[in-house]
Design a protein around this motif. Structure first.
Motif, PDB file in Angstrom:
ATOM      1  N   VAL A  89       0.857  -1.207   0.000  1.00 31.20           N
ATOM      2  CA  VAL A  89       0.000   0.000   0.000  1.00 31.20           C
ATOM      3  C   VAL A  89       0.889   1.253   0.000  1.00 31.20           C
ATOM      4  O   VAL A  89       0.623   2.231  -0.711  1.00 31.20           O
ATOM      5  CB  VAL A  89      -0.937   0.001   1.235  1.00 31.20           C
ATOM      6  N   VAL A  90       1.975   1.184   0.780  1.00 29.80           N
ATOM      7  CA  VAL A  90       2.923   2.316   0.827  1.00 29.80           C
ATOM      8  C   VAL A  90       3.492   2.539  -0.572  1.00 29.80           C
ATOM      9  O   VAL A  90       3.593   3.684  -1.048  1.00 29.80           O
ATOM     10  CB  VAL A  90       4.062   2.039   1.844  1.00 29.80           C
ATOM     11  N   GLY A  91       3.834   1.442  -1.234  1.00 29.62           N
ATOM     12  CA  GLY A  91       4.392   1.524  -2.584  1.00 29.62           C
ATOM     13  C   GLY A  91       3.423   2.205  -3.542  1.00 29.62           C
ATOM     14  O   GLY A  91       3.817   3.061  -4.332  1.00 29.62           O
ATOM     15  N   ARG A  92       2.138   1.857  -3.426  1.00 26.49           N
ATOM     16  CA  ARG A  92       1.132   2.476  -4.307  1.00 26.49           C
ATOM     17  C   ARG A  92       0.976   3.961  -3.978  1.00 26.49           C
ATOM     18  O   ARG A  92       0.847   4.795  -4.871  1.00 26.49           O
ATOM     19  CB  ARG A  92      -0.205   1.738  -4.174  1.00 26.49           C
ATOM     20  N   ALA A  93       1.010   4.276  -2.685  1.00 29.70           N
ATOM     21  CA  ALA A  93       0.881   5.692  -2.275  1.00 29.70           C
ATOM     22  C   ALA A  93       2.060   6.504  -2.814  1.00 29.70           C
ATOM     23  O   ALA A  93       1.902   7.665  -3.202  1.00 29.70           O
ATOM     24  CB  ALA A  93       0.811   5.799  -0.765  1.00 29.70           C
ATOM     25  N   ARG A  94       3.216   5.873  -2.860  1.00 27.44           N
ATOM     26  CA  ARG A  94       4.415   6.578  -3.364  1.00 27.44           C
ATOM     27  C   ARG A  94       4.285   6.933  -4.837  1.00 27.44           C
ATOM     28  O   ARG A  94       4.911   7.874  -5.314  1.00 27.44           O
ATOM     29  CB  ARG A  94       5.664   5.714  -3.166  1.00 27.44           C
ATOM     30  N   THR A  95       3.487   6.158  -5.552  1.00 23.48           N
ATOM     31  CA  THR A  95       3.298   6.465  -6.980  1.00 23.48           C
ATOM     32  C   THR A  95       2.186   7.488  -7.200  1.00 23.48           C
ATOM     33  O   THR A  95       1.841   7.797  -8.323  1.00 23.48           O
ATOM     34  CB  THR A  95       2.967   5.182  -7.783  1.00 23.48           C
ATOM     35  N   ALA A 132      -4.579   4.753  -1.857  1.00 24.67           N
ATOM     36  CA  ALA A 132      -3.580   4.098  -1.009  1.00 24.67           C
ATOM     37  C   ALA A 132      -3.172   5.021   0.141  1.00 24.67           C
ATOM     38  O   ALA A 132      -3.007   4.575   1.279  1.00 24.67           O
ATOM     39  CB  ALA A 132      -2.355   3.717  -1.841  1.00 24.67           C
ATOM     40  N   PHE A 133      -3.047   6.319  -0.172  1.00 27.14           N
ATOM     41  CA  PHE A 133      -2.700   7.276   0.885  1.00 27.14           C
ATOM     42  C   PHE A 133      -3.803   7.315   1.943  1.00 27.14           C
ATOM     43  O   PHE A 133      -3.516   7.339   3.143  1.00 27.14           O
ATOM     44  CB  PHE A 133      -2.461   8.674   0.294  1.00 27.14           C
ATOM     45  N   ASN A 134      -5.055   7.293   1.480  1.00 25.22           N
ATOM     46  CA  ASN A 134      -6.185   7.266   2.421  1.00 25.22           C
ATOM     47  C   ASN A 134      -6.143   6.019   3.302  1.00 25.22           C
ATOM     48  O   ASN A 134      -6.445   6.090   4.494  1.00 25.22           O
ATOM     49  CB  ASN A 134      -7.504   7.299   1.656  1.00 25.22           C
ATOM     50  N   GLN A 182      -6.080   5.935   7.317  1.00 23.05           N
ATOM     51  CA  GLN A 182      -7.050   5.166   8.114  1.00 23.05           C
ATOM     52  C   GLN A 182      -6.351   4.214   9.079  1.00 23.05           C
ATOM     53  O   GLN A 182      -6.747   4.070  10.237  1.00 23.05           O
ATOM     54  CB  GLN A 182      -7.971   4.334   7.198  1.00 23.05           C
ATOM     55  N   ALA A 183      -5.295   3.586   8.581  1.00 18.76           N
ATOM     56  CA  ALA A 183      -4.624   2.566   9.395  1.00 18.76           C
ATOM     57  C   ALA A 183      -3.767   3.181  10.499  1.00 18.76           C
ATOM     58  O   ALA A 183      -3.635   2.600  11.582  1.00 18.76           O
ATOM     59  CB  ALA A 183      -3.751   1.685   8.498  1.00 18.76           C
ATOM     60  N   CYS A 184      -3.175   4.341  10.215  1.00 19.80           N
ATOM     61  CA  CYS A 184      -2.166   4.880  11.148  1.00 19.80           C
ATOM     62  C   CYS A 184      -2.663   6.010  12.031  1.00 19.80           C
ATOM     63  O   CYS A 184      -1.996   6.355  13.008  1.00 19.80           O
ATOM     64  CB  CYS A 184      -0.949   5.376  10.370  1.00 19.80           C
ATOM     65  N   ARG A 241       2.949  16.079   5.850  1.00 20.38           N
ATOM     66  CA  ARG A 241       4.374  15.856   5.567  1.00 20.38           C
ATOM     67  C   ARG A 241       4.586  14.502   4.897  1.00 20.38           C
ATOM     68  O   ARG A 241       5.417  14.368   4.002  1.00 20.38           O
ATOM     69  CB  ARG A 241       5.192  15.935   6.866  1.00 20.38           C
ATOM     70  N   VAL A 242       3.832  13.497   5.373  1.00 18.89           N
ATOM     71  CA  VAL A 242       3.927  12.165   4.748  1.00 18.89           C
ATOM     72  C   VAL A 242       3.565  12.291   3.269  1.00 18.89           C
ATOM     73  O   VAL A 242       4.288  11.799   2.400  1.00 18.89           O
ATOM     74  CB  VAL A 242       2.977  11.161   5.444  1.00 18.89           C
ATOM     75  N   TYR A 243       2.465  12.986   2.986  1.00 19.42           N
ATOM     76  CA  TYR A 243       1.968  13.112   1.611  1.00 19.42           C
ATOM     77  C   TYR A 243       3.029  13.748   0.702  1.00 19.42           C
ATOM     78  O   TYR A 243       3.261  13.282  -0.405  1.00 19.42           O
ATOM     79  CB  TYR A 243       0.692  13.949   1.618  1.00 19.42           C
ATOM     80  N   TYR A 244       3.638  14.830   1.204  1.00 21.59           N
ATOM     81  CA  TYR A 244       4.579  15.563   0.346  1.00 21.59           C
ATOM     82  C   TYR A 244       6.006  15.017   0.372  1.00 21.59           C
ATOM     83  O   TYR A 244       6.848  15.481  -0.371  1.00 21.59           O
ATOM     84  CB  TYR A 244       4.569  17.059   0.693  1.00 21.59           C
ATOM     85  N   SER A 245       6.297  14.080   1.259  1.00 21.14           N
ATOM     86  CA  SER A 245       7.673  13.544   1.255  1.00 21.14           C
ATOM     87  C   SER A 245       7.737  12.043   1.036  1.00 21.14           C
ATOM     88  O   SER A 245       8.788  11.466   1.275  1.00 21.14           O
ATOM     89  CB  SER A 245       8.425  13.945   2.531  1.00 21.14           C
ATOM     90  N   LEU A 246       6.633  11.446   0.609  1.00 20.60           N
ATOM     91  CA  LEU A 246       6.657   9.994   0.373  1.00 20.60           C
ATOM     92  C   LEU A 246       7.738   9.608  -0.641  1.00 20.60           C
ATOM     93  O   LEU A 246       8.298   8.513  -0.564  1.00 20.60           O
ATOM     94  CB  LEU A 246       5.291   9.530  -0.136  1.00 20.60           C
ATOM     95  N   ASP A 247       8.026  10.506  -1.578  1.00 25.31           N
ATOM     96  CA  ASP A 247       9.036  10.175  -2.588  1.00 25.31           C
ATOM     97  C   ASP A 247      10.447  10.113  -1.991  1.00 25.31           C
ATOM     98  O   ASP A 247      11.364   9.578  -2.612  1.00 25.31           O
ATOM     99  CB  ASP A 247       8.989  11.182  -3.751  1.00 25.31           C
ATOM    100  N   GLN A 248      10.606  10.682  -0.781  1.00 22.37           N
ATOM    101  CA  GLN A 248      11.928  10.632  -0.138  1.00 22.37           C
ATOM    102  C   GLN A 248      12.134   9.351   0.680  1.00 22.37           C
ATOM    103  O   GLN A 248      13.235   9.104   1.180  1.00 22.37           O
ATOM    104  CB  GLN A 248      12.102  11.831   0.793  1.00 22.37           C
ATOM    105  N   LEU A 249      11.073   8.566   0.820  1.00 22.82           N
ATOM    106  CA  LEU A 249      11.166   7.322   1.587  1.00 22.82           C
ATOM    107  C   LEU A 249      12.041   6.334   0.821  1.00 22.82           C
ATOM    108  O   LEU A 249      11.843   6.112  -0.369  1.00 22.82           O
ATOM    109  CB  LEU A 249       9.746   6.756   1.774  1.00 22.82           C
TER     110      LEU A 249
END
Lengths: 113, 205
Positions: free
Chosen positions: B7-13, B18-20, B24-26, B54-62
């Motif tokens: 799910v994290v991988g999909r959110a990163r794209t 997936a972000f939602n 919901q989970a966290c 911050r998660v939304y805008y920096s997921l690409d840095q993960l």
């Protein structure tokens, strides 16, 4: 010390029990998306301002490089001619020669022999 | 594991669904962690939302999908720390936010509505807050992540991106300060609670 004493560990456990994870409000996710959108528009605005600034700076650098700097250099070169420079050097040399050739003035107050 | 790495991988794209799912989970555990880190129930949702922005805008840095959880804790700690710094700049006292808790304690002490268990928990809260007031914000957060959130040294290493030895040294010093304060209050839970009650009485007078 790798751990707290037992009674202190117990206090921290009670603290954890006293503060369970709260339920999020119904507005949590909608408000989150509002904040994400707000941040996106401010980021877009910042990006546009940065682009505008970079474009302006590039244009200013081009104007300076192509038009202003050559004109300033040209003016400096043409402001004195070769003949003027030579004449000025000649004047300096003449002054030096005159100064060395002139007889020394007698020193006053010294009795003549 | 809070969330599936896929799910994290999909959110990163850029997948909003997936972000939602991540939110919901966290959100509940993150709200709890923030609640304990900042000590002010009123601003918990604001800080948690800031974490997810911050998660939304920096997921690409993960770096990897599997490293999501320590990274999320890292963002949470940073957001909580930023909040405390902002708050200090506004000259607000952290202790003033305990007003609600103190009222609860007073009610409990008067034997109005509270059960013995609730009184014990409220006292534990007061005691831990007073003990953690003896360390810096950074050490307070480190201690809470270790002692209350239950993160292991390995997990803390990933959150703080420092070597285990450095963490051990920092934890050792923070624990020593807290223990010193604890012993100054009598060295036992009951004695420390009595001391708190005395301090409260003095404050009321």
């Amino acid at each position: 010390m790798n751990e707290f004493p037992q009674d202190l560990q117990q206090v921290f456990r009670q603290y954890r029990e006293a503060l369970p994870d709260p339920e999020p409000s119904v507005n949590f996710t909608p408000m989150l998306w509002e904040k994400i959108e707000a941040r996106r528009s401010s980021l877009t605005m910042m990006r546009r301002l940065t682009h505008a600034f970079v474009s302006l700076a590039t244009a200013a650098a081009l104007v300076l490089g192509v038009f202003v700097i050559p004109q300033v250099q040209e003016r400096r070169v043409l402001s004195t001619s070769y003949a003027e420079v030579v004449a000025e050097e000649g004047n300096d040399a003449q002054e030096v020669a005159t100064a060395f050739a002139a007889p020394l003035a007698p020193v006053t107050g010294v009795p003549a022999q | 594991m809070l969330i599936d790495p896929e799910v994290v991988g999909r959110a990163r794209t850029g997948d909003s669904q997936a972000f939602n799912q991540i939110v919901q989970a966290c959100r509940k555990p993150i709200l709890g962690t923030i609640r304990r880190l900042i000590g002010n129930p009123d601003d918990v949702e604001d800080v948690a939302q800031e974490v997810f922005v911050r998660v939304y805008y920096s997921l690409d840095q993960l770096r990897s999908d599997e490293g999501f959880e320590p990274w999320l804790y890292r963002l949470t700690v940073n957001a909580a720390y930023d909040y405390l710094r902002r708050k200090r700049r506004r000259h607000e006292s952290r202790m003033s936010d305990l007003g609600e808790d103190q009222v609860t304690l007073a009610e409990a002490a008067e034997g109005t509505k509270k059960s013995a268990d609730a009184v014990r928990k409220t006292k534990a809260r007061e005691l831990v807050e007073s003990l953690l007031a003896n360390v810096s914000d950074q050490d307070r957060m480190l201690l809470l992540l270790k002692e209350v959130e239950g993160l292991s040294l390995k997990e803390l290493e990933k959150v703080y991106r420092v070597k285990e030895n450095a963490l051990k040294v920092r934890l050792f010093r923070a624990r020593q300060r807290v223990l010193k304060a604890f012993e100054a209050g009598g060295g036992t839970t009951a004695a420390a609670e009595d001391k708190l009650a005395d301090e409260k009485k003095e404050g009321d007078q």
